[in-house]
Design a protein around this motif. Structure first.
Motif, PDB file in Angstrom:
ATOM      1  N   ARG A   3      88.395 -32.830 -57.383  1.00 43.05           N
ATOM      2  CA  ARG A   3      87.435 -31.749 -57.140  1.00 43.05           C
ATOM      3  C   ARG A   3      86.013 -32.190 -57.480  1.00 43.05           C
ATOM      4  O   ARG A   3      85.761 -32.878 -58.473  1.00 43.05           O
ATOM      5  N   LEU A   4      85.104 -31.768 -56.651  1.00 45.88           N
ATOM      6  CA  LEU A   4      83.675 -31.968 -56.848  1.00 45.88           C
ATOM      7  C   LEU A   4      83.048 -30.594 -57.030  1.00 45.88           C
ATOM      8  O   LEU A   4      83.325 -29.680 -56.254  1.00 45.88           O
ATOM      9  N   TYR A   5      82.248 -30.440 -58.054  1.00 44.05           N
ATOM     10  CA  TYR A   5      81.613 -29.146 -58.281  1.00 44.05           C
ATOM     11  C   TYR A   5      80.273 -29.367 -58.975  1.00 44.05           C
ATOM     12  O   TYR A   5      79.923 -30.499 -59.350  1.00 44.05           O
ATOM     13  N   THR A  52      85.884 -34.864 -60.642  1.00 46.43           N
ATOM     14  CA  THR A  52      87.027 -35.026 -61.542  1.00 46.43           C
ATOM     15  C   THR A  52      88.294 -35.217 -60.729  1.00 46.43           C
ATOM     16  O   THR A  52      88.515 -34.488 -59.757  1.00 46.43           O
ATOM     17  N   HIS A  53      89.113 -36.191 -61.113  1.00 46.68           N
ATOM     18  CA  HIS A  53      90.440 -36.285 -60.507  1.00 46.68           C
ATOM     19  C   HIS A  53      91.438 -36.938 -61.457  1.00 46.68           C
ATOM     20  O   HIS A  53      91.075 -37.608 -62.425  1.00 46.68           O
ATOM     21  N   LEU A  75      90.671 -25.296 -60.633  1.00 46.47           N
ATOM     22  CA  LEU A  75      90.982 -26.173 -61.759  1.00 46.47           C
ATOM     23  C   LEU A  75      92.217 -27.023 -61.495  1.00 46.47           C
ATOM     24  O   LEU A  75      92.376 -28.102 -62.068  1.00 46.47           O
ATOM     25  N   ASN A  76      93.110 -26.563 -60.633  1.00 51.69           N
ATOM     26  CA  ASN A  76      94.354 -27.276 -60.354  1.00 51.69           C
ATOM     27  C   ASN A  76      94.235 -28.272 -59.203  1.00 51.69           C
ATOM     28  O   ASN A  76      95.210 -28.938 -58.857  1.00 51.69           O
ATOM     29  N   ARG A 120      93.731 -20.387 -74.774  1.00 54.28           N
ATOM     30  CA  ARG A 120      92.919 -19.788 -75.839  1.00 54.28           C
ATOM     31  C   ARG A 120      91.508 -20.396 -75.874  1.00 54.28           C
ATOM     32  O   ARG A 120      90.531 -19.694 -76.136  1.00 54.28           O
ATOM     33  N   PHE A 121      91.428 -21.691 -75.610  1.00 56.47           N
ATOM     34  CA  PHE A 121      90.147 -22.392 -75.612  1.00 56.47           C
ATOM     35  C   PHE A 121      89.222 -21.820 -74.538  1.00 56.47           C
ATOM     36  O   PHE A 121      88.064 -21.490 -74.810  1.00 56.47           O
ATOM     37  N   THR A 122      89.707 -21.683 -73.323  1.00 59.85           N
ATOM     38  CA  THR A 122      88.872 -21.181 -72.228  1.00 59.85           C
ATOM     39  C   THR A 122      88.561 -19.697 -72.392  1.00 59.85           C
ATOM     40  O   THR A 122      87.468 -19.241 -72.053  1.00 59.85           O
ATOM     41  N   SER A 123      89.516 -18.919 -72.904  1.00 60.44           N
ATOM     42  CA  SER A 123      89.279 -17.479 -73.069  1.00 60.44           C
ATOM     43  C   SER A 123      88.310 -17.186 -74.209  1.00 60.44           C
ATOM     44  O   SER A 123      87.777 -16.077 -74.308  1.00 60.44           O
TER      45      SER A 123
END
Length: 337
Positions: free
Chosen positions: A110-112, A131-132, A105-106, A320-323
């Motif tokens: 990144r391409l995924y 995303t960049h 994520l950092n 909190r959003f991701t968890s």
């Protein structure tokens, strides 16, 4: 099988790992584009019609949480050329894209495929994503792809112009809420991401999704759709299609605007469905607060109103959003007073 769907030369049937449980499938019903999506025309924004345009934006942000903008000031040539660049990127040979593949994520670029949890998720989404970061441009451009050859120059110009547009939209929203000029500048809109989704033709769109239903956790989002339908929003308990208007931007207030407005504004729940005949590429741009800035309902807005949310940092909110499986209501519930 190769992970990136954009590297697949031919797909005759939907792989089992992309078939969703019956309750989550979009089904076979054709959802036509809705005529109820607000369209904001920015022509004349600096003239006597400004007040009416601002009120139109606020009403759309309250009632729909999503709207389209025309006459936005970004040239048609630039938007078309940038779309071409991204389509060419996803068509590159696998070995040229491989260096950008990452689930970190950092990562600056990144391409995924599907989501960042591809290895752990039970069912995959029918998409590849690039995303960049984009701002400040000089801090990030050297991490971007060099192919196609004009990628950096064209996407750099696009990023600058789209940032100006989004800051204008934030200024108009702030004006409509009675906030001081420049309220959303600086740390509240510091981070800019471009996020490009690419969906190859899908053998059976009724069984899978291009993206899950979600609300955007950031401050504000903008989408350039291209000319293939796929974006849908939840309204009154049902899904409606968002028509890809020529040279229009879809604008979605993020969850941070919902908090800063003390619940005045909303953020649309949306998803992406797939297409059996055509590839679909969309360009998303997101403005996000810096990790450590305090976010809370705006003092200038509250007056005698009781704040609905306690202050928090964006880093705390995103955790909190991701968890909570990116569930907007659960994440916001952690900060309600």
């Amino acid at each position: 099988m190769e992970v990136l769907t954009s590297n697949w030369s031919s797909v005759q049937s939907l792989p089992e790992s992309y078939v969703f449980p019956p309750a989550r499938r979009p089904g076979t019903d054709d959802i036509p584009p809705s005529k109820d999506i607000p369209i904001i025309d920015l022509e004349g924004i600096d003239g006597p019609g400004r007040f009416g345009i601002v009120q139109h934006i606020i009403k759309a942000s309250q009632n729909s949480g999503l709207f389209q903008v025309i006459n936005h000031g970004v040239s048609r040539d630039l938007t078309d050329q940038t779309m071409r660049i991204f389509q060419e990127f996803f068509a590159l040979p696998a070995e040229l894209k491989a260096r950008f593949y990452s689930n970190d994520l950092n990562s600056s670029c990144r391409l995924y495929t599907s989501t960042l949890n591809y290895e752990k998720e039970a069912t995959h989404y029918w998409r590849d994503n690039l995303t960049h970061r984009c701002h400040p441009l000089e801090d990030h451009i050297d991490h971007w792809p060099e192919n196609p050859p004009d990628y950096r120059s064209m996407v750099g110009k696009y990023s600058i112009e789209v940032r100006k547009f989004l800051l204008t939209m934030l200024e108009l929203i702030g004006e409509g809420m009675g906030l001081e000029t420049g309220y959303f500048e600086g740390e509240l809109s510091k981070t800019q991401l471009v996020s490009v989704n690419h969906h190859i033709p899908c053998p059976d769109p009724s069984l899978t999704l291009g993206m899950p239903e979600h609300c955007d956790p950031n401050l504000i989002s903008m989408l350039q759709q291209g000319n293939v339908c796929g974006l849908q929003a939840l309204k009154d308990g049902g899904w409606i299609g968002i028509e890809p208007l020529p040279n229009a931007f879809v604008v979605i207030p993020g969850l941070q605007l919902r908090v800063i407005s003390n619940g005045m504004l909303t953020s649309a729940v949306h998803r992406v469905v797939t297409n059996s005949k055509e590839s679909r590429t969309t360009i998303g741009t997101f403005l996000t607060p810096s990790n450590d800035i305090q976010i809370r309902p705006a003092d200038g807005l509250l007056g005698s109103l009781t704040p609905m949310y306690r202050g928090y940092t964006y880093k705390e909110f995103f955790s909190r959003f991701t968890s909570n499986d990116c569930d907007a209501e659960k994440a916001l519930g952690c900060f309600k007073l």
